[in-house]
Every structure is written in C-alpha cells, then in structure tokens.
Enzyme design. Sequence first.
Site, PDB file in Angstrom:
ATOM      1  N   CYS A   1       2.704 -27.437 -10.512  1.00  0.00           N
ATOM      2  CA  CYS A   1       3.087 -28.843 -10.580  1.00  0.00           C
ATOM      3  C   CYS A   1       2.167 -29.577 -11.547  1.00  0.00           C
ATOM      4  O   CYS A   1       1.274 -28.989 -12.151  1.00  0.00           O
ATOM      5  CB  CYS A   1       3.033 -29.487  -9.190  1.00  0.00           C
TER       6      CYS A   1
ATOM      7  N   CYS B   1      -1.676 -29.290 -11.189  1.00  0.00           N
ATOM      8  CA  CYS B   1      -2.324 -28.113 -11.780  1.00  0.00           C
ATOM      9  C   CYS B   1      -2.696 -28.389 -13.240  1.00  0.00           C
ATOM     10  O   CYS B   1      -3.784 -28.024 -13.693  1.00  0.00           O
ATOM     11  CB  CYS B   1      -1.402 -26.903 -11.689  1.00  0.00           C
TER      12      CYS B   1
ATOM     13  N   ASP C   1      26.192  -1.851 -10.452  1.00  0.00           N
ATOM     14  CA  ASP C   1      24.941  -1.348  -9.898  1.00  0.00           C
ATOM     15  C   ASP C   1      24.915  -1.773  -8.430  1.00  0.00           C
ATOM     16  O   ASP C   1      25.657  -2.662  -8.022  1.00  0.00           O
ATOM     17  CB  ASP C   1      23.765  -1.953 -10.667  1.00  0.00           C
TER      18      ASP C   1
ATOM     19  N   ASP D   1      21.501  -5.574 -12.932  1.00  0.00           N
ATOM     20  CA  ASP D   1      20.448  -6.588 -12.849  1.00  0.00           C
ATOM     21  C   ASP D   1      19.065  -6.096 -13.240  1.00  0.00           C
ATOM     22  O   ASP D   1      18.140  -6.899 -13.318  1.00  0.00           O
ATOM     23  CB  ASP D   1      20.375  -7.158 -11.428  1.00  0.00           C
TER      24      ASP D   1
ATOM     25  N   ASP E   1      19.218  -0.952 -16.288  1.00  0.00           N
ATOM     26  CA  ASP E   1      20.609  -1.176 -16.676  1.00  0.00           C
ATOM     27  C   ASP E   1      20.754  -1.613 -18.127  1.00  0.00           C
ATOM     28  O   ASP E   1      21.869  -1.780 -18.610  1.00  0.00           O
ATOM     29  CB  ASP E   1      21.251  -2.239 -15.769  1.00  0.00           C
TER      30      ASP E   1
END
Length: 821
Positions: free
Chosen positions: A117, A120, A522, A711, A715
């Site tokens: 955020c 930081c 997959d 994913d 792949d």
Amino acid sequence: MNSRLDHPQDHVSCFHCGQDVPEGTHFSVVVKGQNQPMCCPGCQAVTETIIQSGLEHYYKHRQGEAGLIPEMTGAELPSAVKDELQLYNNPNIQKEFVISLEEDVKEASLVIEGITCAACVWLLEHHLVKQPGVTQASVNLTNHRARIRWRANEIALSDIMSAIYKIGYQGHPYNPDKEEQLFEQERKQAVRRLGIAGVGMMQVMMMAVALYAGTLQGIEDKFETFIRWTSLIIATPVVLYSAKPFFVAALRDIRTRHLSMDVPVSIAIGLAYLASVWATITQSGEVYFDSVTMFTFFLLIGRYLEMQARHRTGRAGNSLLNLLPASAIKIVEGHEALVPATELKPGDIVLVKPGHTIPADGVIKTGASSIDESALTGEYLPVSRTIGDQVVGGTINAENPIQLEVTEVGAQTRLSAIVRLLDRAHEEKPQVAKVADKVASYFVAAVLVTATIVSLVWWQIEPSHAFWVTLSVLVVTCPCALSLATPTALTAATGTLRQNGLLITRGHVLDSLATATHVVFDKTGTLTEGNLSLKSTVTLGNIDTQFALETAAALESHSEHPIAKAFHRYGIKAADSLQAELGQGLEGEVEGKRYRIGKPEYAAALCHRQMTISDAPDQHGQWLLLCDQHEPIAWFCLNDQLRKDTERTLQELKKLGLKIQMLTGDSSAAVHEIAEQLSIDTVIANVSPKEKLAHVQALQKEGARVIMVGDGINDIPVLAGAQTSIAMGGATDLAKTNADAVLIGSELSRLTDAILLSKKTQYIIRQNLGWSIMYNLLALPLASAGFIAPYMAAIGMSASSLVVVGNALRLTKLVRRNRVK
C-alpha cells in the site's frame, strides 16, 4: 464418535503485520505511548527500527488491516544474505542496472518485493533518504520499482539494499531487456502515428461536410478556398507522418516484386493527396483530404493491433529464462562460496538450500528433498527426488538441503529447450488467413490493371478527363470497405468478449474458434481451481476437531508444501523437534507429546498400528492421518475442487459438436475421478510439455482444429502450437503471454460464449465482404464510364465503409445463453 470442522475463535491482531497473535506470546512495542501487541520477534524488531528512525508516522499512512509482513528483520542480517548483497558492489554486475550520473554519483533501478500500500512507499522513501550518502529515493506504487541515487564514496549499494532488508522488504536489480526497449519505442511511435491520424481525420471530416453542403447549396469562393487550404494543412502531417509506413512498405514490395494491399493503398493515398494539393493550389477540381485521412486512420488501427500481438510473443522466451536465479552456492574444497549462476559449468558441485531455486540442470549427489516443479509442469504437488535423480534449473527445493553436480548450463538446460520448443511451435503454427486478405490479393491486381486501362482509354477519348476519371476509379474501388470488412467485425466481437471476461490477444482467434473440432483441457488450475483445500476433518474417538486442526497446523507450520498451506490458517501452536520423512509426512512434538501426520502407513507406525488408505472414511480426495504415540486421532481430506461451471460448460461444448479431451502432467488417481465425473472419454495423464505438444500436433495432422486451454508454464509449447490457445485468469504470466486469449474471470463458460460469438462473427464478415464486393462491382463500371465524379467516389467509398462498420456493431451483444448459477 466423529466431529466436523468448526471455526477458530478470534484472536488479538499484531499491531504491525495484522496477523493473529499466538496464545502465550508476550512481544510488544511502545508506539506513541501505548503498548502495542506483536506476533513475533520479527515484527517487534521492524517496529522498533521504525520508531528509532523517527518514522512512526508510517502507521498513520498505512491502509487496511495488514501492513508489512517482514521476511528478514533485525539489526544483523544472515551471513548468506550479506554475502549475496556484497555481490552487487561488483562493477561487472552493476553495469546491468546502475548508471553513473557524475563523479561518484550513481543511480540504480530496483524492484521492491513486499509493497502492499501507499504506507509501504512512504516508509521506504523516508527510510532510504535517511541513510548517509543517499540523495534521492522514489518508489512507484504501481510497478513496485524504486529509483535510488547515492554518492558512491559515502555508501555502498550493498548497504542501501541492506537498509531495505532491515525494514522487511527485498530489493532486486531491474534490468530491462534491450528488445523490450525497442518494443516500447516502436509502440510509442505507432501511438503517435495513430493519434495524429485520428485527430486529423476528425478535423478534415468536419471541413468536408461544409464543402459537400456548399456544393449542393452554394458557397462563396473565399470560404471554399479557406476550407481547402485548412484541410491541406491538417491532412499533410497525416500523409507525410502517419501514412509513412504504407509508402515505405509499398516501395519495399515493388522492389521485391511482391504485390500487396500497401501498393494500391499508397497509390490511392498518394494520388488523392497530390490531386487535392493541385486542386487547392490551382483552385480547380475536387479535394479528397477526408478520404485520405479516414483511410489512413482505419488502416493504422489494424496495424497497431497486429504489432501488440507480435510484441507479446517476443517477450515470452526472455521471461521464461528469468526463472533461473542470479547466484548459486558453489562447494569449493569443502567450503561454501557464493558465485554468479552464469559462472557455473558442468561438473561443479552446488548446494541448494530449502526454499532456494535450483540454478542449473544437475544430478543430486547428497541428500533428498521434495522439488517444486510447478513452474515447469504446472502441477502444484512437489515430487520426491533423492541421490542420483535429475533436477531441473528453475525449479525450487521445497524441504531439505541437497548437493548436486551440474550437468547442463546455458543453452543446453531444459528451460532453454522449452524456449526452443516455443519458437518452433510459433513457426509451425497454422496461419489462418482472414477472408478479406484472400479476396484482396486478387482484387489489388484487378484494381491496378483496371485503373491503368481506364486511364489509357480516357487519354484517347478526352485527355483532360483522364486523370480525374482514373482517380475516381482508384478512390471508388479503393479497398477501404474490403479492408474494414474483417477488422471491424473482429474488433467489435473482441471488445464484446473482453467486457464479458475473455481477453483476445491475437486476431485469428475468432476465425479459428468458429471452425474448431476439439477442445483439449489441462486439469490442474483449468478444470479445477488449482489449490489444495481442507475439505473435511473426521476425528476418531472423543477428540475435539479444533484440537486436531491446531495440532496438525503446528506440525505443518514451518513447511511451504502445498499440503501444509491448507493447515496454516489454524496455526496457533508451536511444534518442536520436527522431522520430515520425504514423501511420507512430518513428525514432531506439540506441547510435550509426539505426533505424526502424513500417509496412513507412516503416521500409524508411531502408535504401532497397521493402517492404509483403505481405512480412510471414503476413497474420494486425498486423505492424511494424524496419530500420537497411542492411537490415531483424525483423518483430514484434502481436495482440489472443480470450478463451479466446469461440468455445465463441457456439456454445452459437446452440444456444439466439439470433442473434449484432458491432457495433464498429473498422474494421481484424481485424474480419472475427474474425467469420470465430467464424462470425458479421452484422458492422457503424466505427460511432459514436449509430449503435450506432440499430441496436439498429431491431432492437427489428422485434420482436427484444436482449442487448447491451460494455465502453467508446462502448457506454453502446446499453447503456442494449437490453432487456438486460451489461458486461465490465474495462469502464469508466461502462459498468458503465449496464449491467443485469456479468461480474465477464470469462468470456463466464457469459452462457450466465445465460440457462439465467433460463429456469428464469421457470418457478419461474409455479409461485409459480400457488400463491399457488390459495391465495387457496381461502382467500377460507372466510375470507368465517367458517370461518377471524384467527390461522388469519395462519398460512395465512405458510405460503403459506414455500412460495413454499422453491420459489425451487431456483434456488440453476446448470443443469449443460460448462465450457470
């Protein structure tokens, strides 16, 4: 007596990181006069550092409940970290990401991990500028990059990076790829060309409306002259700058004797512009600045989309190789030495600690551990590897320290082999040509031949009309509507799918989706959610469910294994004397008693029982057993859930006539359980990335048109090799960049939407092509005969384009389909 899972009770939150404070913990720090609870010594050390540095206002800026979760804290850093940071003082390493501004003043670009955020960013900037010698520090919240400037004679770069570590963040060098810089330069230039053409088109079209109205209703000569000169001034940068790529390509094609649409496009733009300039200067004839700017703008849009897809493909290989770490621990004469990973060579012995990335391909010489190969295989469960087994660079050591002998480095590693597979798959990928390109390839030659013949004929009949009639032929038959027929339909359909959760990244997708015959899925992360979760807890005897969960969580608290992560939320107890049995489970002491959790045979051996998986409450899911020294305590069922719309989506795809297959690297019993549940007949399990690609290529050789849905990095080659590839929303960045489309919301039902809309898109494209061809066939004879004046030709060309665009707007709505609730 069995009991089921209950919710844990609420606990006090750590003031610094927001996590629960374990019972019996008494860490605290006085912040602004109030004693604030801390969950661990790490948070306590970070908070004290913030307070001592005068940065207590950090907690005012912090957003949300959770702040910083430190990975390394305290005044002294571990020696291994210090050694690694010292490497960044090496000038040879710094040259990749550090620049010298003036004498002893340097500037570095770093990527900061752990930013959550604006607080930081505030903390990092204020903490860094307090370091002696640091003159400037700025942190970008959007991309988490920091730009730091310092005086090298006062502070070393390693000390700056140590300061970042000490407040709980990690900094890494940012080294942009040179090719990426070229991509960015090309993209900016394309945006500038498109912007100038768009603004010019809008302004010139307004001028053209006044001229057309004046021709019909009468207009004073001085106003007509003013409008013409104004149009000339606005259209000139569009022709000389925005349309420059068309002229350059046309010259290239003429030199190579290759006829493309750039040739008639350049002739039409060039002749229309020159004729309009002549008409403006001599105050005679018609002007066509509106046609010039509009045609340029629409064509540039298509070129921009093509460029974006090309850039996305080019970035993939470099990103894959970035999986390898920057440094490695090399064993030299029995001692550990931190060296750059690029200096490793076959035969070197390296030490890989738990949680570290394996720096090169090799063979394990000492130790045994679980290796997280998800980056390569896409499967979330680590695999057991022991002495003599091969390990792959870029994978992660999950459990125990191991020593391995390097066997392959550089271009010979498996990562490099996957990159080569990716390149080969792109080269072999079927090029599904747009219908417009096929028609235009013949139409281009016909237009040029016809224009030449008309010019010669009119030169014999009436030389004074020859140029204007020829120009009318070129303008009226200019393949504007023909060129727009396909791109406008694809743009409308692509925008519709994007708004509904499917991002299309390559132009051929809608064409190939409409003609697909097979859909290959997959399993992990595609048909399933890809995360192990605790499905149920079955206690034995009178054991309390919460006690069983807390005990199991204590044993799993120090493990990053995917199985352990399913228990982390219940961790409020601590375990001692932990021992991990590779591929079996964990043993340790919790509150003075010894426990085991893992496979039934392993766990039951602690209480001298013989139990197997057949003793589990049922045979669905993955069961773990928890035992103490006297008796079994509880069974835990872990499961990877199917996506909520998977079954419904597969049924709809089958109704559309598509054949469904599952292609996965997983070899567990869950593969066939899922296949049976989803009624998938063709299942191929335990396959490598190369085998996946080979399977899809075999299908395509048999005439199948394949949609591949995946994913993981494993792949990537098959995603590149299929006619159409779709990545899930939670896929790796590399999978997304190599896919033709991305399911943003990870809802498989969007795939059905895309296929239905793609079929409608093909129908609209055929309508658009039919209209544009019919228009040209009717307009060409009339223009050749001199019945169509140049201004009428321009209006006709614009009207035909508007018809095409209007028809394409019918694709802004999805084909109706019942949603999965």
